[in-house]
Structure formats: C-alpha cells, structure tokens
Design a protein around this motif. Sequence first.
Motif, PDB file in Angstrom:
ATOM      1  N   MET A 153      25.922   2.009 -43.524  1.00  0.00           N
ATOM      2  CA  MET A 153      27.373   1.911 -43.482  1.00  0.00           C
ATOM      3  C   MET A 153      27.896   1.667 -41.920  1.00  0.00           C
ATOM      4  N   MET A 154      27.259   2.015 -41.214  1.00  0.00           N
ATOM      5  CA  MET A 154      27.573   1.839 -39.553  1.00  0.00           C
ATOM      6  C   MET A 154      27.174   0.274 -39.380  1.00  0.00           C
ATOM      7  N   LEU A 155      25.990  -0.057 -40.046  1.00  0.00           N
ATOM      8  CA  LEU A 155      25.465  -1.339 -39.614  1.00  0.00           C
ATOM      9  C   LEU A 155      26.508  -2.375 -40.160  1.00  0.00           C
ATOM     10  N   LYS A 156      26.858  -2.234 -41.289  1.00  0.00           N
ATOM     11  CA  LYS A 156      27.709  -2.916 -41.913  1.00  0.00           C
ATOM     12  C   LYS A 156      29.334  -2.882 -41.401  1.00  0.00           C
ATOM     13  N   ASP A 157      29.722  -1.679 -40.960  1.00  0.00           N
ATOM     14  CA  ASP A 157      31.021  -1.764 -40.383  1.00  0.00           C
ATOM     15  C   ASP A 157      30.949  -2.134 -38.826  1.00  0.00           C
TER      16      ASP A 157
ATOM     17  N   GLY B  73      20.565   8.436 -43.204  1.00  0.00           N
ATOM     18  CA  GLY B  73      19.961   7.198 -43.286  1.00  0.00           C
ATOM     19  C   GLY B  73      20.933   6.267 -43.946  1.00  0.00           C
ATOM     20  N   ASN B  74      21.793   6.932 -45.148  1.00  0.00           N
ATOM     21  CA  ASN B  74      22.929   6.207 -45.868  1.00  0.00           C
ATOM     22  C   ASN B  74      24.083   5.819 -44.755  1.00  0.00           C
TER      23      ASN B  74
ATOM     24  N   PRO C 162      15.534  -3.066 -44.964  1.00  0.00           N
ATOM     25  CA  PRO C 162      14.627  -2.040 -44.476  1.00  0.00           C
ATOM     26  C   PRO C 162      15.303  -0.695 -44.281  1.00  0.00           C
ATOM     27  N   LEU C 163      16.623  -0.629 -44.000  1.00  0.00           N
ATOM     28  CA  LEU C 163      17.052   0.688 -43.707  1.00  0.00           C
ATOM     29  C   LEU C 163      17.296   1.457 -45.077  1.00  0.00           C
ATOM     30  N   ILE C 164      17.664   0.205 -46.249  1.00  0.00           N
ATOM     31  CA  ILE C 164      17.649   0.949 -47.523  1.00  0.00           C
ATOM     32  C   ILE C 164      16.662   1.587 -48.232  1.00  0.00           C
ATOM     33  N   GLY C 165      15.538   0.636 -47.855  1.00  0.00           N
ATOM     34  CA  GLY C 165      14.093   1.177 -47.740  1.00  0.00           C
ATOM     35  C   GLY C 165      13.760   2.480 -47.555  1.00  0.00           C
ATOM     36  N   LEU C 166      14.074   2.513 -46.243  1.00  0.00           N
ATOM     37  CA  LEU C 166      13.827   3.710 -45.260  1.00  0.00           C
ATOM     38  C   LEU C 166      14.700   5.093 -46.174  1.00  0.00           C
ATOM     39  N   VAL C 167      15.880   4.883 -46.559  1.00  0.00           N
ATOM     40  CA  VAL C 167      16.871   5.862 -47.187  1.00  0.00           C
ATOM     41  C   VAL C 167      16.043   6.344 -48.442  1.00  0.00           C
ATOM     42  N   SER C 168      15.705   5.390 -49.283  1.00  0.00           N
ATOM     43  CA  SER C 168      14.949   5.564 -50.300  1.00  0.00           C
ATOM     44  C   SER C 168      13.537   6.496 -50.135  1.00  0.00           C
ATOM     45  N   TRP C 169      12.975   6.028 -49.221  1.00  0.00           N
ATOM     46  CA  TRP C 169      11.555   6.828 -48.820  1.00  0.00           C
ATOM     47  C   TRP C 169      11.969   8.373 -48.360  1.00  0.00           C
ATOM     48  N   LEU C 170      13.161   8.628 -47.461  1.00  0.00           N
ATOM     49  CA  LEU C 170      13.453   9.834 -47.101  1.00  0.00           C
ATOM     50  C   LEU C 170      13.928  10.493 -48.327  1.00  0.00           C
TER      51      LEU C 170
END
Length: 217
Positions: free
Chosen positions: A155-159, A150-151, A202-210
């Motif tokens: 990173m890919m989204l930003k890059d 997820g992390n 939303p992706l950061i939230g998903l990572v935290s949940w995972l």
Amino acid sequence: MQTFYRQAVEFLPILAQGLWLTVVVTLGSLVLSTLLGLVWALMRVSGIRPLVVIAATVVNVIRGIPIIVQLFWIYFVLPDLGITLTALQAAIIGLGIAYSAYHAENFRAGIEAIDPGQIEAAQTIGMGWWLTMRRVVLPQAFRIILPPYGNIMVMMLKDSSQASTITVAELAQQGRLIAASTFQNSTVFTLVAMLYLAMCLPLIGLVSWLEKRFGRK
C-alpha cells in the motif's frame, strides 16, 4: 506495437529517474512509519493511562486525516511556522506519519495476541516490562504481524504516488510530465502502470509466502 517499443525506449530512462525517487520515498517512509508505529503500539499496551490516551488520540487523529492533506500541511504550512522541508523530506515524513497509525494497530494486535500467561510467567521470574516485551512478547508478535506488514508495504509503495502532489518528481509525476509534453498518454501511462506492477508483484509474492509461512492456522 513498434511505435510503443520505440517510445518506450525513449521514455523509460526518464521514468527510471522517477522510479528511483519512488523507491526512496517508500523505503524512507517505511522505516519512519515502522519506528513510530512501534512507539504508538507500545504506549497503547503499556498500561500507563496517560500514555494510552496520548497514543490512542494520535493514532485516531492521523487515521482521520487524508494522506494528501497531511502532505499539504507538512509541505505548505510548516514553513509558516519556521520549519522548511524539501519536497522529498516532506513526502517521507508525511507518508511515514500517516502509515505509522496503521502499523501501530497492526503491532498492537500482534502484541495483544500473545498469551498473557507468558507475560505473567516472565514477570514472576523478575523480568521488567521492557525486558518482557523485548525477549518474550515482541519476538512472537513479529511472526504474527509479518503478513499484514507486507500488505502495508504494498500500500505504501502505491501511495508514494501522492508525493507528486507536493512536486516530488516520482514515477507518477514523471509520467504526467512526459505525457503533458508529448501527448503520448497511452504509451506513458501504460509504462507507468507496468513499472508499478513490476515493483508490486514481488512484494505481493512475498506477502503470500509470509501468510503461508507465518499465518496462524
């Protein structure tokens, strides 16, 4: 503030076009990097010396070259070798290859975290290497690698913004074009930042949940 809202209404439809390309680049490169990363990881843990060496070399080379250089090479050098790609194709392939190295290390760590005793037990009942991987190792490794996976997605989204260096009109590039023609830098790049944040949160939230759901205690 009223000026900001008025300009936002004017600029957002144009930025939305770049936003769509950002999503396309991110998803395309995510699929490619995941598949390649899994291949590199399986080669690394195969125990077959030539495959281990090849995979380790490929991963180290990819990690040692900046993403922007890889994008330049694919987009500007490959045509000299008779392989011509569109800017979008080059961006997806370039980011996919670049991030496959990080996925490979993530997958390898997950696979090697599985108790070797389980692999030996599977082999004693007649399972081959691939069947053991598919039915015993990979399902368990999947739970381990999810949080770091997820992390990497974030990173890919930003890059994906680096695709603008080879003329892909994604979100960052659209922002630069609008700012260059209107000189409304503060409004444009504030909107760009807000749109990236809206995708990343939303992706950061998903990572935290995972991490809470699958993270090892």
